[in-house]
Design an enzyme around this catalytic site. Structure first.
Site, short mmCIF file in Angstrom:
data_model
loop_
_atom_site.label_atom_id
_atom_site.label_comp_id
_atom_site.label_asym_id
_atom_site.label_seq_id
_atom_site.Cartn_x
_atom_site.Cartn_y
_atom_site.Cartn_z
N HIS A 34 35.50 46.29 35.71
CA HIS A 34 34.73 46.34 34.47
C HIS A 34 35.05 47.62 33.70
CE1 HIS A 34 31.74 43.03 35.50
NE2 HIS A 34 32.48 43.17 36.60
N ASP A 129 28.08 46.19 29.03
CA ASP A 129 28.62 45.13 29.88
C ASP A 129 27.66 43.95 29.87
OD1 ASP A 129 29.53 43.64 32.26
OD2 ASP A 129 30.79 45.41 32.55
O1 LIG Z 1 46.17 48.70 43.45
C1 LIG Z 1 45.57 48.33 42.45
C2 LIG Z 1 44.75 47.18 42.42
C3 LIG Z 1 44.10 46.86 41.25
N1 LIG Z 1 44.26 47.64 40.14
C4 LIG Z 1 43.55 47.31 38.90
O2 LIG Z 1 42.17 47.06 39.20
C5 LIG Z 1 41.69 46.02 38.37
C6 LIG Z 1 41.13 44.94 39.26
O3 LIG Z 1 40.40 44.02 38.48
P1 LIG Z 1 40.34 42.46 38.81
O4 LIG Z 1 41.69 41.93 38.97
O5 LIG Z 1 39.52 41.80 37.73
O6 LIG Z 1 39.68 42.35 40.21
P2 LIG Z 1 38.29 42.92 40.81
O7 LIG Z 1 38.41 44.34 41.01
O8 LIG Z 1 38.05 42.07 41.99
O9 LIG Z 1 37.23 42.57 39.64
C7 LIG Z 1 35.88 42.12 39.64
O10 LIG Z 1 35.57 42.04 38.24
C8 LIG Z 1 36.34 41.09 37.49
C9 LIG Z 1 35.87 41.17 36.05
O11 LIG Z 1 34.53 40.83 35.93
C10 LIG Z 1 36.18 39.69 38.06
O12 LIG Z 1 37.01 38.79 37.35
C11 LIG Z 1 36.53 39.70 39.55
O13 LIG Z 1 36.33 38.42 40.11
C12 LIG Z 1 35.66 40.73 40.25
O14 LIG Z 1 35.92 40.77 41.64
C13 LIG Z 1 42.87 45.52 37.53
O15 LIG Z 1 42.78 46.10 36.24
C14 LIG Z 1 44.09 46.06 38.25
O16 LIG Z 1 45.16 46.38 37.40
C15 LIG Z 1 45.07 48.74 40.16
O17 LIG Z 1 45.25 49.43 39.16
N2 LIG Z 1 45.69 49.05 41.34
#
Ligand SMILES: O=c1ccn([C@@H]2O[C@H](COP(=O)(O)OP(=O)(O)O[C@H]3O[C@H](CO)[C@@H](O)[C@H](O)[C@H]3O)[C@@H](O)[C@H]2O)c(=O)[nH]1
Length: 488
Positions: A34, A129
């Protein structure tokens, strides 16, 4: 420069030169998935001449300190009252929700006054949010307009809205039922394609999560704007449906412009200006060198985002798939998850694979050696891969991920969805990777991936759909501020 472009540039310069441009406060939910889109949306607003302060609830981290990220001001809110309580955000508990709401309600008006004293400009708008709908009341008490920001795609929002309105009842027990949802009636959804909290009776947190997500719609009709990290071409019909319901604007993809063929003065690569809650044990330079040393389009990138905690069995299946594939891979396993990796795996595969605790995902997706992305389909990961033309192999875990995975395969045609969601066998992952890389089907997937990459770039390019939506919002805020001054 074309006349239209020149006019836009001049208008933007005028806003930039306004001595007191509107000051927007942006309040993300305190999770990485988020914070990232909120941070990037902040940068987009700054590029249009606004001032922005990102308000980050600090229970999530004690390591970050108040300050500036380039031209973006960041303010961390902390809970002085509840220091005794166990921080629960990263553990996935719900205790922090009340503390988050209590702290914001108490602290935000004070912070806004502080900012006004320091900068001479009062807050002009609160972008909160969507999962913190109570923030609308905070904005009303501060007597400023407000916008709700959705971090999941419109398809998921439309399904949850159907639940909120009572057209879908949960928990869904008839696992054979099929669903067609208002705004996207052309897509037939099986139960396992719906957000997990509607049907996963084994998830003890499902009722609370569902209540949190349904509450997004409790007062959204009263928000002055509703933003979503998507773009019109990607979800055209649903976007129009949302526009008929709310003061809706698709403003995505909210990822740094440098990855979208555009360079705003207000942003840079993710590791230079990011706000990461997780530590990477390898430097960005090390990772870049490793990727540079691989063949073009050879590396399978694997990551499950910032929240999912895979079962031991699922981690073993992923490891087995990577062993059998016998190709280069980069696998993100967060520090807290590392002990699930089967013994010997890292050493046995070190000639072609790298396991890291965190990385700059955008750099990896943008790198020429990356060929596909084995992903949990969190919305940020999905839209990042779509925007960078990287085919996906979906291994969804919970929340919106099954729906995103369904769309990845059946609607956008950019990858493979899992047969058995939340527990993908190693063969399934292995075949999925082969299918998106080789053969006729892979050709179609690559073509679609290129198409969505082009359309994502077009949405944020000057005059593109998301760019115009952001411009309109900025113009409305500038006009509101002028009116307010005239009234004084
Ligand atoms: O090694 C890593 C792994 C992830 N990321 C970043 O972290 C974010 C991860 O976001 P997302 O892919 O949406 O996964 P979650 O962290 O699991 O996000 C939560 O929030 C999202 C938005 O509400 C939902 O869609 C998901 O289901 C929920 O688990 C992204 O921007 C990635 O680029 C990094 O930079 N490095």
């Amino acid at each position: 420069m074309k006349v239209e472009q020149q006019k836009k540039q001049q208008q933007s310069n005028t806003k930039m030169n306004t001595p007191n441009p509107p000051h927007v406060l942006i309040l993300p939910f305190p999770f990485q998935g988020h914070i990232n889109p909120a941070l990037q949306f902040s940068r987009l607003l700054i590029s249009k001449g606004l001032r922005v302060t990102l308000i980050v609830y600090a229970e999530i981290t004690t390591e970050l300190t108040q300050g500036q990220l380039g031209s973006l001001a960041v303010h961390f809110l902390s809970t002085h009252d509840d220091e005794e309580e166990e921080p629960a955000v990263q553990a996935g508990g719900f205790g922090f929700l009340d503390r988050f709401a209590k702290t914001v309600k108490k602290e935000l008006p004070r912070v806004a006054c502080e900012i006004e004293r320091e900068t001479g400009s009062g807050a002009a708008c609160l972008v909160y949010d969507s999962v913190a709908p109570w923030a609308l009341e905070v904005a009303r008490e501060m007597n400023i307009p407000c916008a709700s920001f959705f971090t999941q795609p419109c398809a998921v929002d439309a399904i949850l809205y159907s639940y909120y309105e009572g057209r879908i009842r949960a928990p869904i027990t008839d696992k054979e039922e099929k669903f067609r949802v208002d705004g996207m009636a052309e897509v037939s959804l099986a139960v396992h394609d719906l957000p997990s909290y509607l049907h996963d009776e084994d998830d003890e947190y499902a009722p609370e999560c569902l209540a949190l997500l349904a509450a997004q719609f409790s007062n959204v009709a009263g928000a002055d704007w509703v933003f979503c990290n998507t773009f019109t071409a990607l979800e055209e019909k649903i976007v129009h449906w949302m526009c008929n319901k709310f003061r809706f604007k698709a403003v995505g993809p909210t990822i740094p412009s440098i990855y979208l063929g555009k360079q705003l003065s207000s942003d840079d690569t993710c590791h230079e200006y990011g706000l990461s809650l997780f530590k990477a044990q390898h430097s960005p330079t090390y990772l870049k060198q490793w990727l540079d040393s691989q063949q073009p389009k050879s590396v399978v990138y694997v990551s499950f985002g910032s929240v999912a905690s895979l079962s031991d069995k699922q981690t073993e299946e992923v490891a087995a798939a990577l062993e059998k594939l016998d190709r280069p891979f980069l696998w993100v396993v967060r520090k807290s998850e590392q002990d699930k990796i089967p013994p010997g795996f890292v050493e046995d595969t070190s000639d072609r694979g790298l396991v890291v605790t965190w990385c700059c995902q955008l750099e990896v997706l943008a790198h020429a050696s990356t060929v596909c992305f084995v992903t949990h389909c969190g919305w940020n990961s999905t839209i990042e891969a779509l925007s960078m033309g990287v085919p996906m192999v979906a291994v969804p875990q919970f929340a919106d991920q099954p729906t995103n995975a369904k769309f990845v395969e059946d609607v956008w045609g950019v990858g493979r969805d899992g047969e058995e969601k939340a527990m993908a066998r190693s063969e399934e992952i292995e075949w999925g990777v082969v299918e998106v890389m080789e053969g006729e089907r892979a050709k179609g997937i690559r073509k679609n991936a290129e198409k969505w990459k082009t359309l994502a770039r077009a949405a944020v390019a000057d005059g593109g759909s998301s760019d115009r939506n952001i411009e309109d919002f900025v113009d409305e805020l500038v006009n509101l501020q002028l009116l307010k001054r005239l009234e004084l």
